[in-house]
Design an enzyme around this catalytic site. Structure first.
Site, mmCIF file in Angstrom:
data_model
loop_
_atom_site.group_PDB
_atom_site.id
_atom_site.type_symbol
_atom_site.label_atom_id
_atom_site.label_comp_id
_atom_site.label_asym_id
_atom_site.label_seq_id
_atom_site.Cartn_x
_atom_site.Cartn_y
_atom_site.Cartn_z
ATOM 1 N N ASP A 37 0.859 -1.182 0.000
ATOM 2 C CA ASP A 37 0.000 0.000 0.000
ATOM 3 C C ASP A 37 0.896 1.233 0.000
ATOM 4 O O ASP A 37 1.993 1.211 0.567
ATOM 5 C CB ASP A 37 -0.910 0.026 1.232
ATOM 6 C CG ASP A 37 -2.119 0.925 1.041
ATOM 7 O OD1 ASP A 37 -3.204 0.386 0.723
ATOM 8 O OD2 ASP A 37 -1.981 2.152 1.191
ATOM 9 N N ASP A 65 4.230 2.257 -3.827
ATOM 10 C CA ASP A 65 3.584 3.187 -4.748
ATOM 11 C C ASP A 65 3.552 2.473 -6.099
ATOM 12 O O ASP A 65 4.596 2.259 -6.717
ATOM 13 C CB ASP A 65 4.391 4.485 -4.837
ATOM 14 C CG ASP A 65 3.823 5.476 -5.834
ATOM 15 O OD1 ASP A 65 2.918 5.103 -6.610
ATOM 16 O OD2 ASP A 65 4.293 6.629 -5.858
ATOM 17 N N VAL A 66 2.367 2.079 -6.545
ATOM 18 C CA VAL A 66 2.292 1.245 -7.742
ATOM 19 C C VAL A 66 2.659 1.981 -9.021
ATOM 20 O O VAL A 66 2.795 1.354 -10.072
ATOM 21 C CB VAL A 66 0.885 0.616 -7.894
ATOM 22 C CG1 VAL A 66 0.588 -0.328 -6.741
ATOM 23 C CG2 VAL A 66 -0.195 1.679 -8.045
ATOM 24 N N SER A 144 -13.389 -2.522 -12.974
ATOM 25 C CA SER A 144 -14.635 -1.967 -12.435
ATOM 26 C C SER A 144 -15.691 -2.009 -13.523
ATOM 27 O O SER A 144 -15.380 -1.941 -14.724
ATOM 28 C CB SER A 144 -14.436 -0.521 -11.990
ATOM 29 O OG SER A 144 -15.683 0.116 -11.716
ATOM 30 N N TYR A 157 -11.330 7.502 -14.664
ATOM 31 C CA TYR A 157 -11.503 6.200 -14.006
ATOM 32 C C TYR A 157 -12.025 5.157 -14.994
ATOM 33 O O TYR A 157 -11.528 4.025 -15.051
ATOM 34 C CB TYR A 157 -12.473 6.378 -12.840
ATOM 35 C CG TYR A 157 -12.629 5.181 -11.935
ATOM 36 C CD1 TYR A 157 -11.691 4.891 -10.947
ATOM 37 C CD2 TYR A 157 -13.745 4.351 -12.042
ATOM 38 C CE1 TYR A 157 -11.855 3.806 -10.094
ATOM 39 C CE2 TYR A 157 -13.924 3.271 -11.194
ATOM 40 C CZ TYR A 157 -12.973 3.000 -10.223
ATOM 41 O OH TYR A 157 -13.133 1.926 -9.386
ATOM 42 N N LYS A 161 -10.056 1.781 -16.106
ATOM 43 C CA LYS A 161 -10.614 0.463 -15.826
ATOM 44 C C LYS A 161 -10.882 -0.322 -17.109
ATOM 45 O O LYS A 161 -10.756 -1.551 -17.135
ATOM 46 C CB LYS A 161 -11.888 0.595 -15.001
ATOM 47 C CG LYS A 161 -11.652 1.084 -13.574
ATOM 48 C CD LYS A 161 -10.697 0.179 -12.798
ATOM 49 C CE LYS A 161 -10.700 0.467 -11.314
ATOM 50 N NZ LYS A 161 -9.765 -0.397 -10.564
#
Length: 249
Positions: A37, A65-66, A144, A157, A161
């Site tokens: 995370d 941190d992705v 999503s 977003y 997704k």
């Protein structure tokens, strides 16, 4: 025996919400879990709580941190160093920066794509590099329903997704012959701290779109993640499973 006995799983965005619930379910099924995370302290705290409630020492937390190639690579290597392998990778980390296109800044558009899409690509690439040598593994991308239908105020977003679905299918084709499966989950309305903060009228409008007439609990997404992580889905790759209660079917 658990469905994931002796398996090692890495989950990003796992300090809370859906990621934490997936970690909890995996741990209950015998997996050893690394929670990543961007809030490293929260990840360590959540991992400690999970380990204390389970068989102890089977969960560890780390900052990740992705959007950082180095940090994603380090998270994957932490799993291998601590537990000896990597069998399941769940790319779950995400953020929202909602606004209409007229008001959305380029910075907020890019930030959401970086966390969701670039982050999932980095996680898939790093995990795939380990799994291809092992000739086994399951990568799960948390997309999503917004990526299927598009949502008002979420051009960033929804784009991210939807991109994750394309990433899932392309990566699945690249890795299938090596014994590595890549699948995606598209949750709908899930009862989390973020969604419960929605205005009452907005919440009611969303519920009205759901044939099952209720929001899902995070555990219901975790159950589908468990299915994709386990041998129950051994002949599935490149699939997208909707967890929506029938919304937008």
């Amino acid at each position: 025996m658990g469905m994931l006995d002796e398996r090692v799983a890495v989950i990003t965005g796992a300090a809370q919400g859906i990621g934490l619930e997936i970690a909890r379910r995996f741990l209950a099924e015998g997996a050893r879990v690394v929670l990543g995370d961007v809030n490293g302290e929260a990840a360590e705290k959540s991992a400690a709580e999970l380990a204390a409630a389970g068989d102890g020492g089977a969960a560890i937390g780390a900052r990740c941190d992705v959007t950082s190639e180095d940090e994603v690579g380090a998270l994957v290597q932490r799993a291998v160093a601590e537990f000896g392998s990597l069998d399941v990778m769940v790319n779950n980390a995400g953020i929202t920066r909602d606004a209409t296109m007229r008001k959305m800044t380029l910075e907020d558009f890019r930030a959401v794509l970086d966390v969701h899409l670039v982050g999932s690509w980095l996680g898939t690439r790093a995990a795939g590099g380990v799994m291809r040598e092992q000739k086994r593994g399951s990568i799960i991308n948390i997309s999503s329903i917004s990526g299927k239908v598009g949502m008002l105020g979420q051009t960033n977003y929804s784009s991210a997704k939807a991109g994750m679905v394309g990433l899932t299918k392309a990566a699945a084709k690249e890795l299938a012959y090596l014994g590595v499966r890549v699948n995606a989950i598209q949750p709908g309305l899930i009862r989390t701290a973020m969604t419960e903060a929605l205005r009452e009228d907005i919440w009611a409008a969303k519920l009205a779109e759901i044939p099952m007439a209720r929001a899902a609990e995070p555990a219901e997404v975790a159950g589908v993640a468990l299915f994709l992580a386990s041998e129950l889905s051994s002949y599935m790759t490149g699939t997208v499973l909707e967890v929506t209660g029938g919304r937008y079917m």
